[in-house]
Design a protein around this motif. Structure first.
Motif, mmCIF file in Angstrom:
data_model
loop_
_atom_site.group_PDB
_atom_site.id
_atom_site.type_symbol
_atom_site.label_atom_id
_atom_site.label_comp_id
_atom_site.label_asym_id
_atom_site.label_seq_id
_atom_site.Cartn_x
_atom_site.Cartn_y
_atom_site.Cartn_z
ATOM 1 N N GLN A 95 -9.343 14.574 2.721
ATOM 2 C CA GLN A 95 -9.605 15.991 2.918
ATOM 3 C C GLN A 95 -10.297 16.295 4.246
ATOM 4 O OE1 GLN A 95 -8.195 17.895 0.638
ATOM 5 N NE2 GLN A 95 -7.659 16.021 -0.472
ATOM 6 N N VAL A 96 -10.880 15.283 4.883
ATOM 7 C CA VAL A 96 -11.560 15.505 6.163
ATOM 8 C C VAL A 96 -11.041 14.502 7.186
ATOM 9 C CG1 VAL A 96 -13.648 16.406 5.067
ATOM 10 C CG2 VAL A 96 -13.506 13.969 5.613
ATOM 11 N N ASP A 97 -11.113 14.877 8.474
ATOM 12 C CA ASP A 97 -10.663 13.976 9.533
ATOM 13 C C ASP A 97 -11.862 13.468 10.328
ATOM 14 O OD1 ASP A 97 -11.433 16.129 11.134
ATOM 15 O OD2 ASP A 97 -9.382 16.768 11.556
ATOM 16 N N CYS A 98 -11.593 12.730 11.402
ATOM 17 C CA CYS A 98 -12.672 12.156 12.207
ATOM 18 C C CYS A 98 -13.579 13.235 12.787
ATOM 19 C CB CYS A 98 -12.092 11.316 13.333
ATOM 20 S SG CYS A 98 -11.344 9.771 12.792
ATOM 21 N N ASP A 99 -12.998 14.389 13.090
ATOM 22 C CA ASP A 99 -13.787 15.459 13.697
ATOM 23 C C ASP A 99 -14.911 15.926 12.782
ATOM 24 O OD1 ASP A 99 -12.392 15.442 16.050
ATOM 25 O OD2 ASP A 99 -11.056 17.096 15.507
ATOM 26 N N PHE A 100 -14.714 15.788 11.479
ATOM 27 C CA PHE A 100 -15.794 16.162 10.556
ATOM 28 C C PHE A 100 -17.052 15.359 10.861
ATOM 29 C CE2 PHE A 100 -18.047 14.724 6.710
ATOM 30 C CZ PHE A 100 -18.688 15.914 6.367
ATOM 31 N N LEU A 101 -16.910 14.045 11.008
ATOM 32 C CA LEU A 101 -18.071 13.201 11.292
ATOM 33 C C LEU A 101 -18.586 13.418 12.713
ATOM 34 C CD1 LEU A 101 -17.219 9.769 9.623
ATOM 35 C CD2 LEU A 101 -19.079 11.317 9.024
ATOM 36 N N HIS A 112 0.841 -1.200 0.000
ATOM 37 C CA HIS A 112 0.000 0.000 0.000
ATOM 38 C C HIS A 112 0.879 1.253 0.000
ATOM 39 C CE1 HIS A 112 -3.651 2.281 0.504
ATOM 40 N NE2 HIS A 112 -3.227 2.836 1.627
ATOM 41 N N GLY A 113 1.396 1.569 -1.185
ATOM 42 C CA GLY A 113 2.207 2.771 -1.299
ATOM 43 C C GLY A 113 1.438 4.041 -1.004
ATOM 44 N N ARG A 114 0.130 3.987 -1.217
ATOM 45 C CA ARG A 114 -0.706 5.182 -1.031
ATOM 46 C C ARG A 114 -0.724 5.659 0.420
ATOM 47 N NH1 ARG A 114 -2.949 7.637 -5.559
ATOM 48 N NH2 ARG A 114 -5.112 7.523 -4.910
ATOM 49 N N GLY A 115 -0.302 4.805 1.346
ATOM 50 C CA GLY A 115 -0.210 5.212 2.745
ATOM 51 C C GLY A 115 1.023 6.049 3.032
ATOM 52 N N ASP A 151 -1.069 4.059 7.303
ATOM 53 C CA ASP A 151 -0.894 5.356 6.648
ATOM 54 C C ASP A 151 -0.020 6.244 7.524
ATOM 55 O OD1 ASP A 151 -1.547 8.149 5.633
ATOM 56 O OD2 ASP A 151 -2.870 6.980 4.335
ATOM 57 N N ILE A 152 0.811 7.052 6.893
ATOM 58 C CA ILE A 152 1.661 7.964 7.648
ATOM 59 C C ILE A 152 0.826 8.968 8.437
ATOM 60 C CG2 ILE A 152 1.929 9.712 5.821
ATOM 61 C CD1 ILE A 152 4.913 9.838 6.601
ATOM 62 N N ASP A 153 -0.412 9.217 7.963
ATOM 63 C CA ASP A 153 -1.357 10.108 8.647
ATOM 64 C C ASP A 153 -2.687 9.374 8.767
ATOM 65 O OD1 ASP A 153 -3.042 12.068 9.597
ATOM 66 O OD2 ASP A 153 -2.874 13.367 7.822
ATOM 67 N N GLU A 154 -2.992 8.875 9.949
ATOM 68 C CA GLU A 154 -4.200 8.077 10.135
ATOM 69 C C GLU A 154 -5.470 8.873 9.848
ATOM 70 O OE1 GLU A 154 -4.931 4.736 10.729
ATOM 71 O OE2 GLU A 154 -2.879 4.715 9.984
ATOM 72 N N GLN A 155 -5.411 10.182 9.979
ATOM 73 C CA GLN A 155 -6.590 10.997 9.689
ATOM 74 C C GLN A 155 -6.842 11.120 8.186
ATOM 75 O OE1 GLN A 155 -8.914 12.157 11.680
ATOM 76 N NE2 GLN A 155 -7.925 11.414 13.539
ATOM 77 N N ALA A 156 -5.836 10.786 7.383
ATOM 78 C CA ALA A 156 -6.006 10.832 5.924
ATOM 79 C C ALA A 156 -6.521 9.511 5.377
ATOM 80 C CB ALA A 156 -4.684 11.187 5.255
ATOM 81 N N SER A 157 -6.468 8.456 6.194
ATOM 82 C CA SER A 157 -6.881 7.127 5.732
ATOM 83 C C SER A 157 -8.381 6.923 5.958
ATOM 84 C CB SER A 157 -6.082 6.052 6.469
ATOM 85 O OG SER A 157 -6.337 6.094 7.865
ATOM 86 N N LEU A 158 -8.853 5.731 5.667
ATOM 87 C CA LEU A 158 -10.265 5.394 5.862
ATOM 88 C C LEU A 158 -10.671 5.631 7.309
ATOM 89 C CD1 LEU A 158 -12.964 4.014 4.977
ATOM 90 C CD2 LEU A 158 -11.873 1.839 5.580
ATOM 91 N N LYS A 159 -11.823 6.265 7.480
ATOM 92 C CA LYS A 159 -12.360 6.526 8.821
ATOM 93 C C LYS A 159 -13.710 5.831 8.966
ATOM 94 C CE LYS A 159 -11.307 10.473 7.296
ATOM 95 N NZ LYS A 159 -10.014 10.376 6.598
ATOM 96 N N VAL A 160 -13.800 4.892 9.903
ATOM 97 C CA VAL A 160 -15.031 4.126 10.159
ATOM 98 C C VAL A 160 -15.393 4.339 11.618
ATOM 99 C CG1 VAL A 160 -16.124 1.868 10.065
ATOM 100 C CG2 VAL A 160 -14.323 2.430 8.426
ATOM 101 N N LEU A 161 -16.478 5.075 11.859
ATOM 102 C CA LEU A 161 -16.843 5.495 13.215
ATOM 103 C C LEU A 161 -18.178 4.899 13.640
ATOM 104 C CD1 LEU A 161 -14.572 7.514 12.473
ATOM 105 C CD2 LEU A 161 -15.891 9.298 13.608
ATOM 106 N N GLU A 162 -18.213 4.414 14.883
ATOM 107 C CA GLU A 162 -19.439 3.876 15.463
ATOM 108 C C GLU A 162 -20.099 4.916 16.347
ATOM 109 O OE1 GLU A 162 -20.925 0.584 18.784
ATOM 110 O OE2 GLU A 162 -18.826 0.587 18.125
#
Length: 311
Positions: free
Chosen positions: A266-272, A29-32, A297-308
């Protein structure tokens, strides 16, 4: 991209193949952005096929060394051990995402296994082959939390969440997506797993124009929201996500759960979290699900965000 970094790519792929099962997996996963000079390349293991994706035009030296290294891989013991059959290079940056078959013959419609469940993929015709591999833990969570629940799956795509929910004992799943073709593939995915289709609904509707139909099949104990980051003419993330969140209290039972997902850097967990507070303050943030380790990912806020969230 840097040809000098390709030995790291091949070392990583070989190591992951040695550890791999026959289940579908992201191998690199180079995209990370954890691998300098390899940020625009990924590699997936799909039913004996190695799918290498380039997301940016590479120079001739990089392409030559990449192809040579992939061909050399087929002479290694690990390739025989995993019963490798095919290697495909897909140019995702180019119109139509054209594919080069470097080794073997492409099985463009393989049935793959993830967490013991079967999914039909469609390789080569589109940029996405029918299952987002970074959402594996999300599907596992749904399977573990769906028992005896009425589930609403918004932006259902090929119904991966729906398959997981029925496998987990859901009473009913209502899938909503504008694309009839995607829902048709979702129906096939359920058939592959011998599911009772009487428990599954497929609504090919624009979500924003169909709240009445959606509410009619409720109330729901579990709602999944997994929209595209952007879909021209139908969904803009920062504007339209909030329109969905404000509907949740009318759709949920007391104690209901929501799995809200977003895959935009473009958005982080705080957006949700903040959008939920604004639009549906009755719902409380519970946790963010981890992503599979292969998608680090080097920036976890840039990766997939799955929130309960819970109601």
């Amino acid at each position: 991209m840097q040809a000098s970094q390709l030995p790291i790519f091949f070392e990583h792929i070989t190591l992951q193949l040695e550890k791999s099962s026959q289940e579908v997996r992201r191998l690199f996963h180079g995209r990370g952005r954890k691998f300098e000079g390899l940020e625009q390349i990924t590699c997936d293991w799909v039913d004996g096929q190695l799918l290498v994706n380039l997301f940016k035009q590479a120079d001739d030296d990089f392409l030559t060394q990449l192809k040579q290294g992939l061909l050399e891989l087929t002479n290694q013991t690990v390739w025989r051990d995993v019963e490798g059959k095919t290697i495909v290079l897909q140019h995702r940056y180019d119109d139509g995402a054209p594919s080069e078959i470097l080794v073997g013959d492409l099985n463009s419609k393989p049935v793959v296994v993830e967490s013991g469940l079967k999914y039909q993929l469609d390789i080569g015709r589109n940029q996405n082959f029918g299952l987002f591999l970074d959402m594996r833990y999300g599907r596992n969570w749904v399977r573990e939390n769906a028992k005896h629940k009425n589930v609403l799956n918004l932006f259902a795509y090929t119904c991966g969440f729906s398959v997981a929910a029925i496998a987990g004992g859901a009473d009913q799943v209502v899938n909503v997506d504008m694309a009839k073709a995607s829902l048709s593939k979702g129906r096939d995915n359920h058939r592959l797993n011998d599911h009772n289709l009487n428990q599954v609904k497929f609504l090919a509707h624009d979500i924003f124009k169909s709240w009445g139909k959606i509410k009619k099949s409720g109330p729901y104990e579990l709602i999944i929201i997994d929209p595209p980051s952007f879909q021209k003419g139908s969904f803009a993330l920062t504007k339209d996500y909030k329109k969905i969140l404000r509907r949740l209290p009318d759709l949920l039972v007391a104690g209901g759960q929501v799995l809200a997902c977003v895959n935009s850097p473009q958005v982080d967990c705080d957006f949700l979290i903040n959008s939920m507070k604004e639009e549906a303050p009755q719902l409380n943030f519970v946790q963010r699900l981890k992503n599979p380790p292969e998608f680090e990912d080097i920036d976890e806020q840039a990766s997939l965000k799955v929130l309960e969230f819970s109601y």
